[in-house]
Motif scaffolding. Structure first.
Motif, short mmCIF file in Angstrom:
data_model
loop_
_atom_site.label_atom_id
_atom_site.label_comp_id
_atom_site.label_asym_id
_atom_site.label_seq_id
_atom_site.Cartn_x
_atom_site.Cartn_y
_atom_site.Cartn_z
N PRO A 204 0.81 -1.22 0.00
CA PRO A 204 0.00 0.00 0.00
C PRO A 204 0.84 1.27 0.00
O PRO A 204 0.44 2.29 -0.55
N ASP A 281 -6.53 -2.60 1.80
CA ASP A 281 -7.49 -1.84 1.00
C ASP A 281 -8.00 -0.64 1.78
O ASP A 281 -7.90 -0.58 2.99
N SER A 288 -9.08 -0.18 -3.46
CA SER A 288 -7.67 -0.42 -3.19
C SER A 288 -6.94 0.91 -3.04
O SER A 288 -7.41 1.95 -3.50
N GLU A 357 -14.30 -1.11 -8.36
CA GLU A 357 -13.55 -0.29 -7.40
C GLU A 357 -13.91 1.18 -7.63
O GLU A 357 -13.16 1.92 -8.27
#
Length: 360
Positions: A204, A281, A288, A357
Motif C-alpha cells: 500500500p 485496502d 484499493s 472499485e
C-alpha cells in the motif's frame, strides 16, 4: 499580512498552526537554489518526519505541500528522502539509525536495465538506471532492479561505492534546473534487499508515496495562487482594483484548491484508519490504495493544470519575463506535474472501475 513570510499549506481550517514548521519553511526559503543546503535541511527534518499510514499522513502531506509552496524544487529534494525513509520502515527496518540523504530510483527507460544477482558476496547490482535525480549529491538510495525470479525488487544501495558512476545529464529543461535527472551505472555494487521480490510495487505504501508526490504538485499550485492573489492585492493598494475577470479567476482558483486540499485531507484520514486496521485496502467501498492514488493524482494534476492556466493568463507575460521567483515556480511546477501519466492513468483507473472499485 506579511507576504514575505512563508506560510504553511493547510488542508482544513481546523489545523493548528505549527511554529516549528513556519521556522523550517523560513530556512528553506533562505536556501532556495542552494541544493547542498536544502539536502542538509531535508536530512535533519527527516529524523522526526511523519510517515504515511502511521496516524499523521495529513501532517506529512501538509508538510510536503508547504515546502512546494515555498519552492517546487525544494519539494523535489524533500519528498524522495522522506519516501525512502518510509519505504525502509515499511520493510521492517529500523530507520532510527539511517544516515545520510536518500533518493528513490524506480523508473525504467528504453535502453537501460538494472539487474540484481545473488552470489558468494551477496546481492550485486549490474546495469544502468535512468532518471536518478541528484544522484551525485546523495548518499544512498532505494533502487528497484530486475530480480532473478523475473520480477522486480527494491534494494538499499550506497551511492558512494566505487562501482557507481553518474552520467552528466543533458538537462536542458528550464524547470527544476537545480534537480537534474541522469542515468547512473552500476558495476558489481553491493545491495541490501528491501522487502521481497515484487514487494515494492504491491505494498500500500507505493500508492501512498504516489499521493505524497501529488501533495507536492498541489503545494506548488498553492504557491502560484498566492502569487496571483498577492499581485491583485498589491495592485489594489496602488489604486488598480481588479476587474471582474481577474476576480473570477481568483474565485475559481480558490474553489479548485480548496476542493483538492479537502480531498487529500479525507484520503489521508482513510489511509490512517486503514493502516490502523492492518489491511491493504481502503476501508470504504472495497477500494484499493492504488485506485485511490489514481484518483488523487489525476484530480490534483487537473487542478494544477487549471490553476497554472488561470494564473498565467491573468498575470500576463511581464512576471514570467521579469519576476524570477514567479517564473521559476511556474517552470518548475509545469515540469514536475508532467510526472502524471494523464489519460494512461485514467485508463488504469477505468479498468479498476470496471472491477467495481469506485465510490459512487
Amino acid at each position: 499580512m506579511d507576504r514575505t513570510v512563508p506560510r504553511p499549506v493547510r488542508f482544513g481550517p481546523d489545523t493548528a498552526a505549527d511554529a516549528g514548521l513556519a521556522a523550517l519553511l523560513g530556512d528553506i526559503a533562505s536556501a532556495v537554489g542552494d541544493v547542498p543546503a536544502l539536502l542538509g535541511i531535508a536530512r535533519a527534518a527527516g529524523t522526526d518526519a511523519p510517515q504515511p499510514g502511521q496516524g499523521s499522513t495529513a501532517g506529512l502531506w501538509e508538510f510536503l505541500a508547504s515546502v512546494a509552496a515555498v519552492d517546487v524544487a525544494a519539494a523535489r529534494i524533500f519528498e524522495p528522502h522522506f519516501d525512502a525513509l518510509a519505504i525502509l520502515a515499511q520493510s521492517g527496518k529500523d530507520t532510527g539509525h539511517v544516515a545520510g540523504v536518500w533518493g528513490v530510483f524506480a523508473a525504467e527507460g528504453p535502453g537501460t536495465r538494472l539487474e540484481a544477482k545473488a552470489g558468494d558476496a551477496g546481492i550485486l547490482l549490474d546495469g544502468s538506471k535512468p532518471w536518478c535525480s541528484l544522484a551525485p549529491l546523495l548518499d544512498r538510495a532505494v533502487i528497484t532492479a530486475h530480480a532473478e525470479g523475473g520480477g522486480r525488487a527494491a534494494f538499499a544501495v550506497d551511492l558512494r561505492h566505487p562501482g557507481v558512476t553518474c552520467e552528466e545529464p543533458a538537462w536542458v529543461a528550464r524547470g527544476l534546473r537545480e534537480i537534474p535527472s541522469g542515468t547512473v551505472h552500476f558495476r558489481q555494487v553491493p545491495a541490501e534487499p528491501v522487502g521481497g521480490e515484487n514487494w515494492y510495487f504491491s505494498r500500500p505504501g507505493f500508492a501512498w508515496g504516489g499521493m505524497g508526490v501529488a501533495a507536492c504538485w498541489l503545494g506548488g499550485a498553492v504557491g502560484a495562487a498566492r502569487d496571483y492573489k498577492d499581485s491583485l492585492a498589491a495592485g489594489a493598494e496602488a489604486g488598480r482594483d481588479p476587474d471582474q475577470i481577474a476576480l473570477a479567476a481568483l474565485g475559481e482558483t480558490d474553489r479548485i484548491l480548496t476542493a483538492a486540499l479537502r480531498y487529500l485531507a479525507r484520503v489521508a484520514a482513510l489511509i490512517d484508519g486503514e493502516a490502523g486496521a492492518g489491511a491493504g485496502d481502503m476501508p470504504d467501498a472495497g477500494r484499493s490504495a492504488w485506485s485511490e492514488a489514481l484518483r488523487v493524482r489525476g484530480t490534483v494534476a487537473a487542478a494544477v493544470e487549471r490553476v497554472l492556466s488561470l494564473v498565467t493568463r491573468n498575470r500576463g507575460p511581464a512576471p514570467l519575463a521579469f519576476d524570477e521567483p514567479y517564473a521559476k515556480r511556474m517552470a518548475d511546477l509545469a515540469l514536475y506535474v508532467r510526472q502524471h501519466h494523464g489519460m494512461r492513468d485514467d485508463a488504469q483507473l477505468g479498468k479498476l472501475t470496471l472491477k467495481e472499485e469506485y465510490p459512487w
